[in-house]
Design a protein around this motif. Sequence first.
Motif, mmCIF file in Angstrom:
data_model
loop_
_atom_site.group_PDB
_atom_site.id
_atom_site.type_symbol
_atom_site.label_atom_id
_atom_site.label_comp_id
_atom_site.label_asym_id
_atom_site.label_seq_id
_atom_site.Cartn_x
_atom_site.Cartn_y
_atom_site.Cartn_z
ATOM 1 N N GLY A 153 0.056 -11.768 3.678
ATOM 2 C CA GLY A 153 0.593 -11.327 2.397
ATOM 3 C C GLY A 153 0.268 -9.918 1.986
ATOM 4 N N ALA A 154 -0.599 -9.214 2.723
ATOM 5 C CA ALA A 154 -0.904 -7.820 2.373
ATOM 6 C C ALA A 154 0.279 -6.931 2.740
ATOM 7 C CB ALA A 154 -2.168 -7.358 3.088
ATOM 8 N N ARG A 155 0.608 -5.995 1.862
ATOM 9 C CA ARG A 155 1.709 -5.074 2.149
ATOM 10 C C ARG A 155 1.255 -3.995 3.135
ATOM 11 N NH1 ARG A 155 2.384 -4.486 -4.238
ATOM 12 N NH2 ARG A 155 3.349 -6.504 -4.678
ATOM 13 N N PHE A 156 2.220 -3.527 3.941
ATOM 14 C CA PHE A 156 1.943 -2.496 4.937
ATOM 15 C C PHE A 156 2.869 -1.323 4.671
ATOM 16 C CE2 PHE A 156 1.101 -0.537 8.983
ATOM 17 C CZ PHE A 156 -0.163 -1.004 9.316
ATOM 18 N N ALA A 157 2.307 -0.141 4.434
ATOM 19 C CA ALA A 157 3.097 1.000 3.942
ATOM 20 C C ALA A 157 3.239 2.096 4.994
ATOM 21 C CB ALA A 157 2.446 1.572 2.681
ATOM 22 N N ASN A 158 4.411 2.750 4.993
ATOM 23 C CA ASN A 158 4.693 3.917 5.841
ATOM 24 C C ASN A 158 4.383 3.666 7.308
ATOM 25 O OD1 ASN A 158 5.660 5.462 3.726
ATOM 26 N ND2 ASN A 158 3.745 6.541 3.382
ATOM 27 N N ALA A 159 4.739 2.478 7.788
ATOM 28 C CA ALA A 159 4.421 2.100 9.168
ATOM 29 C C ALA A 159 5.107 2.991 10.191
ATOM 30 C CB ALA A 159 4.810 0.636 9.404
#
Length: 628
Positions: A226-232
């Motif tokens: 459930g953790a968001r992952f940014a600018n992958a």
Amino acid sequence: MKIPLQAIVIGGGLGGLWAALRIADAGFPLQLFSLFEVKRSHSVCAQGGINAVLDTKGERDSVRQHIIDTIKGGEYLANQPPIKSLCEHAPGLIRTFERMGVTFSRTSEGILDQRLFGGVKNRRTCFAGASTGQQLLYGVDQQVRRLESLGRIEKFEWWEFLSLLQDADGTCRGIVAMDLRSLEVRAFPAEVVVLATGGFGQLYAPKTTTSTNCTGAAASRCYQQGARFANAEFFQFHPTAMLGNDKTRLMSEAARGEGGRIWVPRNPGEHRPPRSIPEGERFYFLEEFFPAYGNTVARDEAARAIWRVTRQMGLGIGGSDRVYLDLTHLDRGFVSKRLGAILDIYRKFAGTDPLNAPMEIFPAAHYPMGGLWVDFERDASGGMRPGSPSNQATNIPGLYACGECDYAYHGANRLGANSLLSASFSGRVAGESAVSYLKGLVRDSAVPSERMLRAEVERQTAINQAFMESDGPENPYRLHRELGELMTSKVGVVRTNPDLEMALEELQRLRERLRSVHLGDSRTWANQTLAFTRQLRDMIELAMAVARSALERDECRGAHYKAAFKIPIPDGTFPGDPEYEDYRMRWKTNNDRWLKTSVAEWTPDGPRIRYEEVDLSVYPPTDPRDYR
């Protein structure tokens, strides 16, 4: 009975150790988990230095200029309050490291020496020869060992994080981890968890400078919970990596900062030894392409220039993917003193001496700018409010992230020598925020239910058992090599949408094939293949987030480059000219949609991407050229 609130830090690099120091110093019991001995953490591999404005060279450098360089280097895609605080606290961090006993290189007068690094015009990089990361890590490690000897920190080395413990509200209540020797799976309750587990360069193996332990599996497991992952999509390819059959090895940007020059022969059929080629027959392409910066141009531009010269112009050494990084024109004693560590690496693995012949290098996957999404609270000065429980907090309550596994400080491209700074600073901030979070809790008991603990331990044990019993035709190490080749060829330095679509399809197939894997090792003691196969499963999930985010972003920004979407500025035009205004409108149409942070959310069917605004309040861009 009220039980003392427990904290956990996962990762023994600079970020994790700084977080551990801050939490333990505040009086909270802390458990520190690491895949191996803490002093082997990947921070030791950082070579060139750490940025801080001390202006020991009298160049009139300023903290404001450091902020601007970091913002512009990241192509305006990082929230600016965290960058402001990062740069403002950098000089103080250097002084703290000094008091810890870090042996920075100094001038003959005893002043801290500083060198030039890519993407800037001022010498603001402090260094300890060419092994800066090692010296910084060892300095902080001594402080952690002091607290460990006092019983305030308990270390779990050779333990691997498997999953978060989450209650019915989704709040983090601890972790489940596995002893890599006995394969025991065990729950560790805690009220706050700080993740500091580094990057995910192994998605590109073997064409990566990172350690075999930089899988990103820990961050991926949080992402899947459930953790968001940014600018992958933003992954930095270091322009100067030495070639090797097993992996590529970093030749620090310090080599360029100290006067190293990159070139190729102008004649594509050249066969003479490099030192026999006259100056007039050498193509110093970085100096010609980027006259303002020359060989110290930012990493993404240097990597693409090398790609252009070798792949498009056919001028690679012997027609291959290689160019020269030349130090032979510099004073031998000076180079040996300033760059000794990387010279030794090149001699050992290439078999030649960089003092006698130019090094042969090519870009390699090096550093992800993307990572777990983390929050911040802005203060009245425009920076981050010190001690706020929001700083470095993920969207999962009770879970913090810092170091290379968060996305907060680098935007679309990282400036060289800002990584050791961001790891140290974010680790310190995460620790302080975790303390604020713990102090704000009001609970009769900090112990989660036994049912929750038992259920997650059983789930993770079942995953182990399923892999151990699987008897399919697939080899996990072969699948990993296929993953690395796929990411390098389809999600590499230069990208196209057809390639990215093919990558996503192939990743889905790799995901399916992994279900038919055969470990070839059924031991229940120190089974490395089991641990690796579990990590591979999580690498594939993370690779899908990288590829999907890259497919969705139709533009050229920083380390993400799609030539089909590059909008050039007409030469010789200025605001008011019809050609320039046409460019401005095309830029505005594109960037109104895309000057945003991409945020990936995991679903069983693949990542879902949404976008959020970037805080541009410190140094807002005023001209479309600022957004390039």
